[in-house]
Design a protein around this motif. Structure first.
Motif: not given
Length: 115
Positions: A14-26, A71-81, A28-33
């Motif tokens: 679970d911790k590894g998954l949460v770290i992966t999600i955090g890295a994803f957010v970080r 961050l305009d990343l709500l497209y990731v919600m598609d996997v939960f449909r 994309h935030r940095l990509n958007q400067n």
């Protein structure tokens, strides 16, 4: 492993998954400067909450949704449909009741043999 490699999510902690999600957010935030403060403020969160999220710490799920929206990343919600699926039993019943032959409607009805 590149970004297109298959990841066995179920083998991660679970911790590894949460770290992966955090890295994803970080990432994309940095990509958007955008700074943590900018994104956090736009999401209605404190900067420390966003920092915790990016660091793989526990945060409220609603906070993640708010950041994904900013961050305009709500497209990731598609996997939960949830997709409507037909149960195998209902499908078998449908197949059983399906017509298998057509009948000529103009033809005279069959008659009894005259013996």
């Amino acid at each position: 492993m590149n970004e297109f490699s298959y990841q066995k999510w179920e083998t991660m902690t679970d911790k590894g998954l949460v770290i992966t999600i955090g890295a994803f957010v970080r990432q994309h935030r940095l990509n958007q400067n955008r700074t943590q403060l900018e994104v956090a403020t736009a999401a209605g969160l404190s900067r420390s909450t966003l920092s915790l999220m990016e660091g793989g710490e526990q945060i409220a799920l609603i906070s993640l949704v708010q950041v994904l929206r900013v961050l305009d990343l709500l497209y990731v919600m598609d996997v939960f449909r949830v997709k409507a699926e037909v149960s195998p039993i209902a499908y078998a019943k449908f197949q059983k009741d399906k017509r298998k032959r057509a009948r000529n409607q103009d033809a005279d009805p069959p008659t009894e043999p005259e013996w």
